[in-house]
Every structure is written in structure tokens, then in C-alpha cells.
Scaffold this active site. Structure first.
Site, PDB file in Angstrom:
ATOM      1  N   CYS A 182      20.328   8.404  83.269  1.00 39.80           N
ATOM      2  CA  CYS A 182      18.922   7.970  83.283  1.00 39.80           C
ATOM      3  C   CYS A 182      18.732   6.465  83.130  1.00 39.80           C
ATOM      4  O   CYS A 182      18.222   5.814  84.038  1.00 39.80           O
ATOM      5  CB  CYS A 182      18.150   8.713  82.198  1.00 39.80           C
ATOM      6  SG  CYS A 182      17.974  10.464  82.570  1.00 39.80           S
ATOM      7  N   GLY A 235      26.462  -1.303  69.918  1.00 36.88           N
ATOM      8  CA  GLY A 235      27.574  -0.501  70.432  1.00 36.88           C
ATOM      9  C   GLY A 235      28.139  -1.099  71.704  1.00 36.88           C
ATOM     10  O   GLY A 235      27.917  -2.287  72.003  1.00 36.88           O
ATOM     11  N   GLY A 250      24.665   4.154  78.860  1.00 36.21           N
ATOM     12  CA  GLY A 250      25.075   4.691  80.168  1.00 36.21           C
ATOM     13  C   GLY A 250      24.257   5.931  80.446  1.00 36.21           C
ATOM     14  O   GLY A 250      23.107   6.032  80.017  1.00 36.21           O
ATOM     15  N   GLU A 288      19.754  14.759  76.599  1.00 39.85           N
ATOM     16  CA  GLU A 288      20.954  15.594  76.728  1.00 39.85           C
ATOM     17  C   GLU A 288      21.625  15.677  75.360  1.00 39.85           C
ATOM     18  O   GLU A 288      21.662  14.706  74.608  1.00 39.85           O
ATOM     19  CB  GLU A 288      21.917  14.982  77.747  1.00 39.85           C
ATOM     20  CG  GLU A 288      21.459  15.207  79.166  1.00 39.85           C
ATOM     21  CD  GLU A 288      22.359  14.533  80.195  1.00 39.85           C
ATOM     22  OE1 GLU A 288      23.550  14.319  79.929  1.00 39.85           O
ATOM     23  OE2 GLU A 288      21.842  14.217  81.277  1.00 39.85           O
TER      24      GLU A 288
END
Ligand SMILES: NC(=O)c1ccc[n+]([C@@H]2O[C@H](COP(=O)([O-])OP(=O)(O)OC[C@H]3O[C@@H](n4cnc5c(N)ncnc54)[C@H](O)[C@@H]3O)[C@@H](O)[C@H]2O)c1
Length: 449
Positions: free
Chosen positions: A266, A259, A263, A158
Site C-alpha cells: 500500500c 526503522g 514497504g 494486514e
């Protein structure tokens, strides 16, 4: 070729538009009527760079059309691609009800040879399930009809989905029928020009390849986050460690950024499904359980840092959040670390103003009945009077902010940098306080708050 794509979400819509662009005639189907009505008008229900222009142009050329009519879709496509969601079920396994429903509807309407290609991420054995459902539908009608079920997992990201589809690293096709194999090769020929990216294998192996790839990427992230947390404890700087590690070509620089956790729609569900697959055959996947555990903890790391700064009672404190999407260039907030962080701050009594360049509308819907969360239209409105700025998603627009404005607008100018996007020295020079991930040496506190 005529292609039908069932499920017009992130994967289905991109797949449909990209296959149309190269000259195929594509029918995109979704059971959500509102979505289809919007798409018929050229309105794109998701944020994905470049997708709106592409869909509109293909609609205008009449190569792409949208409908809820599955009977039409089944008769239209030579290839029928299944791209519906496979969310996490209550027990952690993949919920295959949407895939099963599509397969059984194909069985209800199929009347000539079709290649049914599964693009959804599904557990090993789903190809057999789809075959059974279609066969049952055919048998109920007392007809004979041949078809081939193929696994064609999708690897697009994405935020970069169109380019990923157009220039894939690999096109995995699990297929056990030679006619279906040659149809799939023909379908992907336009995306396979500079060198052969097609990897043919059996269906079960293709299904596992997708899960194993996501599991490896999630493992890299959790591994790095664990080393970052260790670095913080022993006064090392993960940024220097990262650069030293990535220089080894066997490790490389990709996916080793520390980080505040992974999330999205997937990784969390795919790791869960894989753990369940292991459990179902009596082979517990120990590494993946640890990957998930580390990530669940990491999603809370910024809240932990806020608590170290202010204590666990945050009543009367107000925080700004920059970034709600699970990663930049998308509006997808499914399983995003921001949701865990917001809940963590609310649980401690704080109030929140948040801004995301792409996910504001979706977040507004989600928090519409939560008065303590205000979604604002400007990054610098979010920080007004804030006791801390939590940077959760590394959108480009957050990378080089106006630190003078930040300092002036905040009540306590402390940045909790969940993606290590700022140079601590630059922040220090502006008189701000900063907390990063795994950078003990770089942590410094504000003069007073
Ligand atoms: N999003 C990604 O980045 C990505 C990448 C690779 C693979 N995948 C996998 O692809 C699949 C789809 O993911 P997505 O993010 O596009 O999901 P999504 O939720 O964005 O879209 C799924 C669509 O399917 C529709 N749908 C559900 N049941 C239907 C039915 N019976 N008939 C017609 N339409 C139906 C829904 O209305 C929805 O619009 C999942 O298995 C996912 O794991 C996703």
C-alpha cells in the site's frame, strides 16, 4: 443482504468473510482459478491470523461461496464490492486496469439496481470511470438499468485485518445517491454498534481520504527515520527522543518508531500514485516526494551499516536475516525492506540465510533461482556461521531470543537491529555487538571479527 466481493485477496477475502459472519450471503469472486479452487476447499492462499477458521466456518454454514463466474456474481449481489489490486504503473500512477475490467464486466451483466462499492484504493475520479464503464456496457445491450457507484475505501491493516474490519475506527462512504447511502448504512450496521463510525461524504473526497491517510502515516515514518539518522550523527538517542515526543498528545506514540523503512503493497504505491495525481494537475507534492526519497534511502540503512563494519566487498561473508514480510503477522513481502536489503548484500558479494515465520514460502518462490539466498525453516539455523544478523521485521518471536545461542552459532556475533527491538545493555551483557537505528550512544562493536 446478498453481497458480491470481486477480488479475493487480502482485502476482498477478509471483507467477504466478515460480512458473511454477520449473516449476509456472500459470493467471493476472483479471476485466479487456482485461488478459487483452493478457497472452495477451505484452503486460504494468504497468511492472515484467524482468517482460515473464519472462512472455513462460513463455508460450512453455506453463507460464503467462491467462484470465478462473474456473471453469477453480478446477478447475486445487492451490493457488489470491487476489491481488486491497484498496483503501481510504470509511470508511478495507479494501474486501474483491473478496476476498469471489473467495471466493464459489471456493465455486461447488470440487469437490476446494484450498489457498486469500490474498496480498492483508487485515485480521485475513479468513481466516474467505473460509472462510465458500467453505463457503456448497459448502453451496448440497449437496455435500461439503474445503479449507484459508491466509494468505500478500506483501512484494515494486514496482520490485524479481521479485527480492523470488525471494529473499524471509521467507515468512510463516498456516496451521492440516497438509496445507496441507506443500503451501505444497513450493510455496516453490525460493525457500527457502540457509536456511529460511518462518515458519509462525496465520492471524490472519500477517494482522497484513503490516499491522504496513507500519505500521513508514511510521512510520520519518514519524518521519524530522518530524525533518527540525525540523532545518530549528533550523538543523541532516538529512543529517548521518541518517548519524549510521543508524550505530547498532539503527536502521540503511534507510528513514530524509527526503522529500516516502510514497504508493503500500500504505502509505496499509494504515495507514488498521489505524487502522480499532484503532477497531473500541476501541483507538485513536495512533502510526499521527500517522504518517498527518505524511505528509499532508509531501506538501505542496514546494508550501509554492514558496509561500515566490513567494507563494501562482502565476498566470503554470510549474513542472516530475520524477517522478510514487510511487517509482522503477514506473509506479504511486496516492496518489503528485506528485498532491498537482500539485493544490497548480494550486490556486495555476500551470501544470505533468511527466516520469516509467515513469509518463507513466498520468499522461497521469489528466490528459487538465486543460489546465494537460502530460506531456512528455523531462526537459529539462519544464524549458523553468519557474520551478522539483520533483524528486519519485528515479529514477536524475534523479540526475546536466546542470545547465548546467537553468540555461539555466529561467526561474528553482530546484530544489526533494523527495528530497535533489543535493549543494547542486554545485548552488551551477552558479549554481542549491536547496531540500531538512530542510537549512536548505544552502538558498540564486537571485540574482533
Ligand atoms: N492489503 C492491504 O492491507 C490493503 C488495505 C487497504 C486497502 N487496500 C487496497 O485494496 C485493493 C486490493 O488489495 P489486496 O492487497 O487485497 O490485493 P491482492 O493483490 O491481495 O488481491 C487482489 C485480487 O484481485 C484479483 N483480481 C484481479 N483482477 C480481477 C478481476 N478482473 N476479476 C476478479 N478478480 C480479480 C486478483 O487475482 C487478486 O486475487 C488495492 O487497491 C489495495 O491498495 C489494501
Amino acid at each position: 443482504m446478498n453481497v458480491t466481493v470481486v477480488g479475493a485477496g487480502y482485502v476482498g477475502l477478509v471483507t467477504g468473510a466478515c460480512l458473511s459472519e454477520v449473516g449476509n450471503h456472500v459470493c467471493c469472486i476472483d479471476s485466479n482459478e487456482d485461488k478459487i479452487l483452493k478457497l472452495q476447499l477451505g484452503e486460504i492462499p494468504i497468511y492472515e491470523p484467524g482468517l482460515d477458521q473464519l472462512v472455513r466456518s462460513e463455508l460450512n454454514l453455506e453463507r460464503l461461496h467462491f467462484t470465478t463466474d462473474i456473471a453469477h456474481g453480478v446477478s447475486f449481489g445487492d451490493v457488489i464490492m470491487i476489491a481488486v489490486g491497484t498496483p503501481q504503473d510504470i509511470d508511478g500512477s495507479a494501474d486501474l486496469s483491473y478496476v476498469r475490467e471489473v467495471a466493464s464486466t459489471i456493465g455486461e451483466y447488470i440487469s437490476s439496481f446494484k450498489v457498486v462499492a469500490n474498496k480498492s484504493t483508487v485515485p480521485v475520479g475513479t468513481g466516474d470511470l467505473v460509472t462510465r464503464e458500467i453505463r457503456n456496457g448497459i448502453a451496448k445491450r440497449g437496455i435500461e438499468c439503474d445503479f449507484a457507484v459508491v466509494s468505500n475505501p478500506e483501512f484494515l491493516k494486514e496482520g490485524n485485518a479481521i479485527e480492523d474490519f470488525q471494529k473499524p475506527d471509521r467507515i468512510v462512504v463516498g456516496v451521492e445517491d440516497s438509496i445507496a447511502a441507506s443500503i451501505m448504512r444497513e450493510l455496516y450496521t453490525p460493525f457500527n454498534r457502540s457509536h456511529d463510525r460511518m462518515i458519509f461524504m462525496d465520492v471524490r473526497s472519500a477517494e482522497l481520504t484513503k490516499y491522504a491517510s496513507n500519505a500521513m502515516l508514511a510521512t510520520k515514518i519518514s519524518f521519524m527515520n530522518e530524525i533518527a539518522n540525525l540523532a545518530e550523527q549528533i550523538n543523541a538517542d532516538i529512543e529517548q527522543v521518541r518517548i519524549g515526543m510521543g508524550a505530547d498528545p498532539r503527536i502521540g506514540y503511534q507510528f513514530i518508531y524509527p526503522g529500516c523503512g516502510y514497504g508493503g503493497s500500500c504505502f509505496p504505491k499509494d504515495i507514488g500514485a498521489m505524487i502522480e495525481t499532484g503532477a497531473s494537475v500541476g501541483y507538485p507534492l513536495k512533502i510526499l516526494k521527500a517522504v518517498r526519497q527518505v524511505n528509499d534511502k532508509q531501506k538501505n540503512i542496514l546494508v550501509d551499516k554492514v558496509i561500515v563494519e566490513y567494507g563494501a566487498n562482502l565476498a566470503g561473508k554470510h549474513f542472516a536475516i530475520w524477517g522478510l514480510a514487510f511487517k509482522p503477522n503477514t506473509d506479504d513481502i511486496r516492496e518489503a525492506p528485506s528485498l532491498t536489503i537482500i539485493q544490497g548484500l548480494l550486490d556486495c558479494g555476500a551470501t544470505i540465510s533468511a527466516f520469516d515465520p509467515g513469509a518463507n514460502n513466498i520468499a522461497r518462490q521469489l528466490y528459487k533461482s538465486e543460489e546465494r539466498v537460502n530460506i531456512v525453516d528455523d531462526a537459529y539455523d539462519a544464524i549458523l556461521g553468519a557474520d551478522g544478523l539483520l533483524v528486519v521485521t519485528e515479529w514477536k518471536v524475534f523479540r526475546s531470543p536466546d542470545f547465548v545461542l546467537i553468540k555461539n552459532r555466529m561467526r561474528s556475533a553482530i546484530i544489526f537491529d533494523g527495528r530497535n527491538i533489543y535493549d543494547p545493555e542486554v545485548i552488551k551483557a551477552h558479549g554481542l555487538s549491536w547496531h540500531g537505528i538512530g542510537r549512536a550512544r548505544a552502538v558498540f562493536s564486537a571485540p574482533a571479527h
